[in-house]
Design an enzyme around this catalytic site. Structure first.
Site, PDB file in Angstrom:
ATOM      1  N   LYS A  62       0.838  -1.299  -0.152  1.00 31.68           N
ATOM      2  CA  LYS A  62      -0.062   0.151   0.127  1.00 31.68           C
ATOM      3  C   LYS A  62       0.829   1.268   0.151  1.00 31.68           C
ATOM      4  O   LYS A  62       1.959   1.390   0.522  1.00 31.68           O
ATOM      5  CB  LYS A  62      -0.798  -0.037   1.386  1.00 31.68           C
ATOM      6  CG  LYS A  62      -1.773   0.996   1.585  1.00 31.68           C
ATOM      7  CD  LYS A  62      -2.618   0.941   2.630  1.00 31.68           C
ATOM      8  CE  LYS A  62      -3.883   1.920   2.743  1.00 31.68           C
ATOM      9  NZ  LYS A  62      -4.508   1.809   4.217  1.00 31.68           N
ATOM     10  N   SER A 137      -9.601   1.336   3.008  1.00 28.90           N
ATOM     11  CA  SER A 137      -8.618   2.330   1.996  1.00 28.90           C
ATOM     12  C   SER A 137      -7.675   1.563   1.229  1.00 28.90           C
ATOM     13  O   SER A 137      -7.065   2.066   0.365  1.00 28.90           O
ATOM     14  CB  SER A 137      -7.861   3.622   3.025  1.00 28.90           C
ATOM     15  OG  SER A 137      -7.270   3.060   3.904  1.00 28.90           O
ATOM     16  N   SER A 161      -9.529  -0.875   7.211  1.00 27.58           N
ATOM     17  CA  SER A 161      -8.921  -0.492   5.942  1.00 27.58           C
ATOM     18  C   SER A 161      -8.398  -1.940   5.291  1.00 27.58           C
ATOM     19  O   SER A 161      -8.167  -1.903   3.781  1.00 27.58           O
ATOM     20  CB  SER A 161      -7.886   0.494   5.664  1.00 27.58           C
ATOM     21  OG  SER A 161      -8.737   1.842   5.808  1.00 27.58           O
TER      22      SER A 161
HETATM   23  N1  GLN Z   1     -12.748   3.817   6.503  1.00 27.15           N
HETATM   24  C1  GLN Z   1     -12.127   4.244   7.998  1.00 27.15           C
HETATM   25  C2  GLN Z   1     -11.578   5.515   7.948  1.00 27.15           C
HETATM   26  O1  GLN Z   1     -11.879   6.255   6.817  1.00 27.15           O
HETATM   27  C3  GLN Z   1     -10.845   3.260   8.001  1.00 27.15           C
HETATM   28  C4  GLN Z   1      -9.664   3.589   7.339  1.00 27.15           C
HETATM   29  C5  GLN Z   1      -8.235   2.911   7.533  1.00 27.15           C
HETATM   30  O2  GLN Z   1      -8.426   1.706   8.239  1.00 27.15           O
HETATM   31  N2  GLN Z   1      -7.320   3.340   7.227  1.00 27.15           N
HETATM   32  O3  GLN Z   1     -11.220   6.014   8.847  1.00 27.15           O
END
Ligand code: GLN
Length: 454
Positions: A62, A137, A161
């Site tokens: 990532k 994400s 994410s």
């Molecule tokens: N969707 C969640 C957020 O936007 C989790 C994102 C993540 O785990 N980086 O914060």
């Protein structure tokens, strides 16, 4: 090793697939580095040397992890030209084990999002239906694994994410216990819940990659030493006698009818194997989501304050220093990131912090206590990963609140810092298995059991 294919051929094949960027998963292709490393592995094999389990295995990263000399953009305009000066501990451990990095993967900018649409590289497309979002994400990472463009990928999970995109693309994704893997070199979103997490196509691959990355690191004082998880210790599930699930997750009005009935059917199959299943009480989804977003926004506002164009990033000069900061940040951060910085600074500011931030911290303690009581009564907790199936690309950007609420089932386990794994069975977006802190082994053990049960 039966020498059916050389490592260089394997790497070249995957690089060629990634180069087409069919699902917008690629931020940077690590062509030269990958081929150079593959050649070395082939030379070792030719000499008859023994090679390790991960040696020559192509993987994705990532685009929030430092890998020295490569672009690390966090899918943001601000860091579009930023090159890592050092390598993240987790990634270094994989390199030391001989794994070969192929690609820095598309994601929501700074981990902010649940769909991988909040990125300057174009929305990631779902591996199963490219009209749908890849999830977020870590969307690029999950899609690359699902499409076999990488053998495994390393995502980052702050509030879901890794688990949510794994669920959206029908692969495995683990958020280990907080602190099991060093965060050094992972670009910080919310430091108190940020976790390094592997995405792969089997429990066995997750186990191998987890073992390679785990361990205490002097560069991250929240890390702890953990024992290696052995295959023989996760192949038999006899020690798992009780499974819990949260009643209110399943009774919620927001859950899709099919996801609900599939979840309940999975519970029946587990009961049929002689395991006791208990329905548990838990905090309401909107309490979980608002607690998580209060704390995550506060932490990200603080973590991203360093990105003002002075030391890093795409600086835009203005008349005064203050204006330079303002223009650099307002032109280069996405709308979603700005919404979080503004929200985070608000909850941390005088007059609001007692009312909001401290309340969030207190609720987090209550959530942890709730989990402790639960794990005195059950061995593992099973949940759906998401209330709904993946939306169409473009749909969820219109409604940030709906996007936050779609994280209802993942964020609680992040606040509790618990090990939680998405498995691609049970519902259209999989199931999540959680256990008490440091019990990552039990999670993998139950995943093996589920694979043969549902
Ligand atoms: N969707 C969640 C957020 O936007 C989790 C994102 C993540 O785990 N980086 O914060």
């Amino acid at each position: 090793m039966n020498k059916e294919i050389t490592c260089t051929d394997l790497v070249q094949e995957k690089l060629a697939l990634l180069k087409q960027n069919t699902h917008q998963t690629v931020n940077t292709l690590l062509n030269d580095l990958a081929i150079d490393l593959a050649t070395k592995v082939d030379a070792k094999i030719a000499k008859g040397e023994t090679i390790g389990l991960l040696e020559g295995i192509p993987f994705g990263i990532k685009d929030v992890y430092m890998l020295q000399g490569t672009y690390t953009t966090a899918s943001s305009a601000l860091l579009k030209k930023y090159k890592s000066a050092y390598t993240a501990t987790a990634i270094q451990k994989l390199l030391d084990a001989g794994a070969i990095p192929l690609v820095k993967e598309n994601c929501d900018s700074f981990g902010h999002g649940s769909s991988s649409e909040n990125t300057i590289f174009g929305a990631v497309k779902n591996a199963i239906n490219p009209e749908l979002v890849g999830g977020g994400s870590s969307g690029g990472s999950a899609v690359n694994v699902a499409k076999d463009y990488t053998v495994f990928s390393i995502g980052g999970d702050t509030g879901g994410s890794v688990r949510q995109p794994a669920g959206y693309n029908c692969v495995y994704g683990l958020k280990p216990t907080y602190g099991r893997i060093s965060r050094f070199g992972l670009m910080a979103y919310a430091s108190s819940t940020d976790c390094v997490g592997p995405i792969a196509k089997s429990v066995e691959d997750i186990r191998i990659v987890l073992n390679a990355m785990s361990g205490k690191d002097n560069k991250d004082q929240t890390t702890y030493a953990s024992a290696e998880i052995e295959n023989k210790n996760i192949s038999n599930s006899e020690s798992i006698k009780t499974v819990g699930y949260f009643k209110n997750f399943i009774d919620s009005e927001a859950i899709d009818a099919q996801v609900k009935s599939d979840f309940l059917a999975s519970i029946e199959k587990i009961k049929a194997k002689g395991i006791e299943v208990k329905a548990l009480d838990f905090f309401k989804s909107d309490t979980l989501v608002s607690t998580y977003y209060t704390l995550a926004m506060a932490e990200t506002a603080s973590n991203l304050s360093r990105l003002d164009g002075t030391n890093y990033g795409n600086r835009i000069e203005a008349e005064t220093l203050k204006e330079t900061y303002a223009v650099t940040r307002s032109e280069n951060f996405s709308e979603e990131t700005k919404r979080r910085i503004v929200g985070g600074n608000q909850v941390l500011s005088q007059g609001f912090s007692d009312e909001i931030y401290l309340k969030g911290l207190a609720l987090r303690d209550d959530i942890s206590e709730n989990f402790e009581n639960d794990f005195a009564a059950v061995d593992v907790i099973l949940s759906p990963v998401t209330p709904n199936t993946p939306p169409k690309i473009g749909d969820s950007l219109k409604d940030p609140l709906a996007m936050y609420l779609s994280d209802a089932y993942t964020v609680g386990f992040s606040l509790g810092q618990l090990p939680t794994l998405t498995v691609p069975q049970g519902t259209a977006t999989g199931l999540q298995i959680s256990a008490a802190k440091n019990n990552d082994e039990l999670v993998l053990k139950f995943a093996n059991f589920l694979k043969d049960t549902i």
